[in-house]
Design a protein around this motif. Structure first.
Motif, PDB file in Angstrom:
ATOM      1  N   LEU A 151       0.824  -1.211   0.000  1.00 39.80           N
ATOM      2  CA  LEU A 151       0.000   0.000   0.000  1.00 39.80           C
ATOM      3  C   LEU A 151       0.854   1.255   0.000  1.00 39.80           C
ATOM      4  O   LEU A 151       0.526   2.244  -0.663  1.00 39.80           O
ATOM      5  CB  LEU A 151      -0.938  -0.010   1.206  1.00 39.80           C
ATOM      6  CG  LEU A 151      -1.951  -1.157   1.262  1.00 39.80           C
ATOM      7  CD1 LEU A 151      -2.850  -1.022   2.484  1.00 39.80           C
ATOM      8  CD2 LEU A 151      -2.779  -1.214  -0.013  1.00 39.80           C
ATOM      9  N   SER A 152       1.967   1.217   0.738  1.00 40.72           N
ATOM     10  CA  SER A 152       2.880   2.353   0.743  1.00 40.72           C
ATOM     11  C   SER A 152       3.493   2.555  -0.639  1.00 40.72           C
ATOM     12  O   SER A 152       3.615   3.684  -1.128  1.00 40.72           O
ATOM     13  CB  SER A 152       3.980   2.132   1.784  1.00 40.72           C
ATOM     14  OG  SER A 152       4.912   3.184   1.765  1.00 40.72           O
ATOM     15  N   ASP A 153       3.873   1.452  -1.281  1.00 39.27           N
ATOM     16  CA  ASP A 153       4.418   1.476  -2.640  1.00 39.27           C
ATOM     17  C   ASP A 153       3.439   2.166  -3.581  1.00 39.27           C
ATOM     18  O   ASP A 153       3.814   3.023  -4.399  1.00 39.27           O
ATOM     19  CB  ASP A 153       4.662   0.027  -3.066  1.00 39.27           C
ATOM     20  CG  ASP A 153       5.571  -0.116  -4.278  1.00 39.27           C
ATOM     21  OD1 ASP A 153       6.244   0.854  -4.626  1.00 39.27           O
ATOM     22  OD2 ASP A 153       5.602  -1.225  -4.851  1.00 39.27           O
ATOM     23  N   THR A 154       2.167   1.818  -3.449  1.00 41.32           N
ATOM     24  CA  THR A 154       1.131   2.379  -4.314  1.00 41.32           C
ATOM     25  C   THR A 154       0.879   3.854  -4.024  1.00 41.32           C
ATOM     26  O   THR A 154       0.872   4.689  -4.939  1.00 41.32           O
ATOM     27  CB  THR A 154      -0.186   1.593  -4.134  1.00 41.32           C
ATOM     28  OG1 THR A 154       0.033   0.215  -4.445  1.00 41.32           O
ATOM     29  CG2 THR A 154      -1.278   2.146  -5.022  1.00 41.32           C
ATOM     30  N   SER A 155       0.669   4.181  -2.769  1.00 38.03           N
ATOM     31  CA  SER A 155       0.329   5.565  -2.422  1.00 38.03           C
ATOM     32  C   SER A 155       1.478   6.521  -2.724  1.00 38.03           C
ATOM     33  O   SER A 155       1.245   7.669  -3.121  1.00 38.03           O
ATOM     34  CB  SER A 155      -0.084   5.667  -0.953  1.00 38.03           C
ATOM     35  OG  SER A 155       0.946   5.206  -0.098  1.00 38.03           O
ATOM     36  N   ASP A 156       2.718   6.059  -2.563  1.00 41.66           N
ATOM     37  CA  ASP A 156       3.873   6.899  -2.901  1.00 41.66           C
ATOM     38  C   ASP A 156       3.880   7.239  -4.388  1.00 41.66           C
ATOM     39  O   ASP A 156       4.155   8.388  -4.775  1.00 41.66           O
ATOM     40  CB  ASP A 156       5.183   6.197  -2.535  1.00 41.66           C
ATOM     41  CG  ASP A 156       5.461   6.199  -1.040  1.00 41.66           C
ATOM     42  OD1 ASP A 156       4.729   6.889  -0.291  1.00 41.66           O
ATOM     43  OD2 ASP A 156       6.410   5.505  -0.616  1.00 41.66           O
ATOM     44  N   ALA A 157       3.596   6.243  -5.233  1.00 40.45           N
ATOM     45  CA  ALA A 157       3.600   6.474  -6.680  1.00 40.45           C
ATOM     46  C   ALA A 157       2.482   7.426  -7.085  1.00 40.45           C
ATOM     47  O   ALA A 157       2.674   8.314  -7.923  1.00 40.45           O
ATOM     48  CB  ALA A 157       3.463   5.148  -7.420  1.00 40.45           C
ATOM     49  N   VAL A 158       1.304   7.256  -6.472  1.00 45.92           N
ATOM     50  CA  VAL A 158       0.181   8.141  -6.787  1.00 45.92           C
ATOM     51  C   VAL A 158       0.488   9.566  -6.340  1.00 45.92           C
ATOM     52  O   VAL A 158       0.231  10.538  -7.070  1.00 45.92           O
ATOM     53  CB  VAL A 158      -1.114   7.623  -6.130  1.00 45.92           C
ATOM     54  CG1 VAL A 158      -2.247   8.633  -6.294  1.00 45.92           C
ATOM     55  CG2 VAL A 158      -1.510   6.279  -6.728  1.00 45.92           C
ATOM     56  N   ALA A 159       1.067   9.714  -5.145  1.00 43.55           N
ATOM     57  CA  ALA A 159       1.423  11.045  -4.642  1.00 43.55           C
ATOM     58  C   ALA A 159       2.456  11.722  -5.533  1.00 43.55           C
ATOM     59  O   ALA A 159       2.476  12.956  -5.658  1.00 43.55           O
ATOM     60  CB  ALA A 159       1.945  10.939  -3.209  1.00 43.55           C
ATOM     61  N   ALA A 160       3.314  10.918  -6.184  1.00 42.08           N
ATOM     62  CA  ALA A 160       4.346  11.469  -7.060  1.00 42.08           C
ATOM     63  C   ALA A 160       3.803  11.853  -8.428  1.00 42.08           C
ATOM     64  O   ALA A 160       4.520  12.457  -9.227  1.00 42.08           O
ATOM     65  CB  ALA A 160       5.484  10.460  -7.216  1.00 42.08           C
ATOM     66  N   GLY A 161       2.542  11.493  -8.708  1.00 42.96           N
ATOM     67  CA  GLY A 161       1.931  11.916  -9.964  1.00 42.96           C
ATOM     68  C   GLY A 161       1.542  10.803 -10.909  1.00 42.96           C
ATOM     69  O   GLY A 161       1.147  11.069 -12.053  1.00 42.96           O
TER      70      GLY A 161
END
Length: 334
Positions: A151-161
Motif C-alpha cells: 500500500l505504501s508502494d502504491t500511495s507513494d507512486a500516486v502522490a508522485a503523480g
C-alpha cells in the motif's frame, strides 16, 4: 472501511450471494463454466490468421502506437533513461510529426517524478491527447511483501503523480485458494490509488498468467480482479515466461465481455510482455474488435505493455510511406 471499499464489497455480495470470503468466492468462481481449451486456441488461431487491406494496415499501425504503454522496468533504470523514454513517447518519429503519441510511459514508482517532470504539459492530467504515467507497484514483479509495504508502494507512486498503477496479485494466495485474501488486497490497493482531490488513479491488476497454469485459473483470476475493483486486467509482468499470448488474452477479453453484459461496466485489458512485431500486435487488434467490439480499441480500454514493439511499428510505418525499410539506426535502441 472506506466508502469505496464498502461499495465494492456490497457489489460483490450482491453478485456472489454473500461476503467475499474464501468459501463464497470459491463457490462463485468455481461455478463459472470451464474453458474449452481446444476451442479457445482454435478461435485465437483463426482470429490471428485474418488478413487486412493496406489502408486498414496504415490505420492499425497508428492505432497500435496510440495504445502502447512504453515501458522500462529494469534495475539499472536511471532518471536519464526515463527522460529518453519520455522523449520517445512524445515524439516517436522525429522525421514524421504525424506519428501518434503513445498512451503512457510505464516505470518503477521511484522514477515517476522524473517521468512527470519530463512530460511537462504533455502529461495527461485526464486529457484524451495527453500521455499518462503508469507505475508498477505492490512489490512488482513478485508481489512478495506485506500488505503495508504494498500500500505504501502504491500511495507513494500516486502522490508522485502516477495516473495509473499496475499491481501484481499474490499468485501463491490465489493458487492456494485464498481468494478472499487476494480480493481484500486488490480492494485495499484500489483505495491506495486515491489522490488528494478524491479521484483515483486507474488500477491495472496483473495476473501473471504464466504462473496460473490453466485457462480456468486465468478466467477465475480475471473475474476476481474485476469483482475487487480493477479497472484493467493485465496478463503479465513481462518477467515470467510465457507472458502475453493470444489465447490467454482472448480468454480475458471474454471475461470482460461477459462482465459488460452482466453489469454494463467496461473493463480494460492489457497484454504485456513478448509482443514485439507489428504483425502480432495487429492480431490482438482483430481479436479485441471481434470479441468485445471496436469501441474497446481506445487507450481507456486496451493497452499493449511493450518496449520494443514501437520500433517495429515505426519501421513498418516508414515502409508504407517510402516503399522500403530504413536501416537499423532509424529507431532508437530501448
Amino acid at each position: 472501511m472506506t466508502t469505496t471499499q464498502l461499495a465494492l464489497r456490497d457489489r460483490t455480495q450482491s453478485l456472489i450471494g454473500g461476503e467475499p470470503s474464501d468459501a463464497n468466492l470459491n463457490r462463485y468462481l468455481h461455478g463459472i463454466p470451464g474453458v474449452d481449451a481446444v476451442g479457445l486456441e482454435q478461435r485465437a488461431a483463426g482470429l490471428g490468421s485474418r488478413s487486412i487491406k493496406t489502408t486498414s494496415k496504415a490505420w492499425a499501425l497508428d492505432r497500435i502506437i496510440s495504445l502502447i504503454d512504453l515501458t522500462t522496468l529494469e534495475g539499472a533504470d536511471t532518471p536519464g533513461k526515463v527522460r529518453s523514454l519520455v522523449a520517445k513517447a512524445m515524439t516517436p518519429d522525429a522525421a514524421d510529426m504525424s506519428t501518434p503519441r503513445v498512451a503512457a510511459v510505464c516505470v518503477y514508482g521511484d522514477m515517476v517524478p522524473y517521468a512527470v517532470e519530463a512530460l511537462g504539459s504533455a502529461h495527461s492530467a485526464g486529457r484524451d491527447d495527453g500521455i499518462n504515467v503508469a507505475a508498477v507497484a505492490t512489490a512488482f514483479p513478485s508481489g512478495r511483501a506485506s500488505l503495508a509495504v504494498k500500500l505504501s508502494d502504491t500511495s507513494d507512486a500516486v502522490a508522485a503523480g502516477a495516473d495509473e498503477i499496475d499491481m501484481v496479485i499474490d499468485r501463491g494466495a490465489f493458487l492456494s485458494g485464498r481468494y478472499g485474501q487476494v480480493f481484500d488486497e486488490i480492494v485495499a490497493v484500489k483505495e491506495a490509488c486515491r489522490r488528494a482531490d478524491g479521484s483515483f488513479a486507474h488500477l491495472k491488476v496483473i495476473l501473471e498468467t504464466g504462473e496460473l497454469n490453466t485457462y480456468d485459473n486465468i478466467r477465475r483470476a480475471s473475474w476476481l480482479a474485476i469483482l475487487a475493483g480493477g479497472d484493467f486486467i493485465k496478463t503479465s509482468t513481462g518477467k515470467v515466461a510465457p507472458a502475453a499470448t493470444l489465447p490467454v488474452t482472448l480468454s480475458m477479453l471474454e471475461v470482460v465481455r461477459d462482465w459488460h453484459r452482466l453489469t454494463g461496466v467496461k473493463i480494460g485489458v492489457k497484454p504485456a510482455g513478448g509482443i514485439r512485431a507489428s504483425k502480432d500486435a495487429i492480431k490482438y487488434l482483430v481479436t479485441v474488435a471481434e470479441t468485445v467490439g471496436e469501441e474497446w480499441l481506445t487507450p481507456h480500454l486496451f493497452r499493449f505493455g511493450a518496449s520494443s514493439l514501437l520500433n517495429d511499428v515505426l519501421l513498418q510505418r516508414q515502409k508504407m510511406t517510402s516503399g522500403h525499410y530504413s536501416g537499423p539506426d532509424y529507431v532508437t535502441i530501448d
